[in-house]
Design a protein around this motif. Sequence first.
Motif, mmCIF file in Angstrom:
data_model
loop_
_atom_site.group_PDB
_atom_site.id
_atom_site.type_symbol
_atom_site.label_atom_id
_atom_site.label_comp_id
_atom_site.label_asym_id
_atom_site.label_seq_id
_atom_site.Cartn_x
_atom_site.Cartn_y
_atom_site.Cartn_z
ATOM 1 N N ILE A 115 -1.361 2.801 1.442
ATOM 2 C CA ILE A 115 -1.529 3.519 2.713
ATOM 3 C C ILE A 115 -0.367 3.285 3.682
ATOM 4 O O ILE A 115 -0.332 3.887 4.750
ATOM 5 N N LEU A 116 0.582 2.442 3.322
ATOM 6 C CA LEU A 116 1.716 2.133 4.197
ATOM 7 C C LEU A 116 3.011 2.698 3.623
ATOM 8 O O LEU A 116 3.126 2.928 2.422
ATOM 9 N N GLU A 117 3.974 2.884 4.490
ATOM 10 C CA GLU A 117 5.306 3.344 4.094
ATOM 11 C C GLU A 117 6.293 2.195 4.279
ATOM 12 O O GLU A 117 6.216 1.470 5.268
ATOM 13 N N PHE A 118 7.232 2.045 3.355
ATOM 14 C CA PHE A 118 8.252 1.000 3.423
ATOM 15 C C PHE A 118 9.609 1.614 3.132
ATOM 16 O O PHE A 118 9.714 2.604 2.418
ATOM 17 N N GLN A 119 10.646 0.990 3.688
ATOM 18 C CA GLN A 119 12.007 1.430 3.403
ATOM 19 C C GLN A 119 12.984 0.288 3.609
ATOM 20 O O GLN A 119 12.680 -0.701 4.265
ATOM 21 N N LYS A 120 14.165 0.456 3.028
ATOM 22 C CA LYS A 120 15.246 -0.502 3.227
ATOM 23 C C LYS A 120 15.833 -0.297 4.618
ATOM 24 O O LYS A 120 15.695 0.785 5.196
#
Length: 143
Positions: free
Chosen positions: A54-59
Amino acid sequence: MERFWLNLRNIQQSIVTESESFPGKMLGPASENVVMSNSMLDLLVEYYLATYEILEFQKPFREGHENSRIISVKMKQFGRCRISLETFRSNMSARHVKNSYVLAKFITQDGSVDCYPRQVQFFFSHKVDLLDGELEHNLAFIR
């Protein structure tokens, strides 16, 4: 322990959701504030996306969803890991290289299980911000 043996016997029946508490301890040799490679950051983003659906992640310094969590480029690196009475070693623990091999199991898209003998390069801990605060993950980098 029962869940561990179930995973060992039949990985398709194992249920993994989010994270669980780490019952062990990371052991030296250790290095703090190690900067991850770009390819390792890609793998870690992929891991967090799969773990926290349910979460978004990025560098860092990448375009992404405005609610994306930026993952840290730094980690703590360890040569060994102890869970209960058993100590697991990695390639980083030079005297114990022959004890650093594992059998990794992966479920393919068609549902079959592939097994690969691989070597643990190192263990590491990495902190990430989640909805309810920062959480430390203890992981192994396997080549």
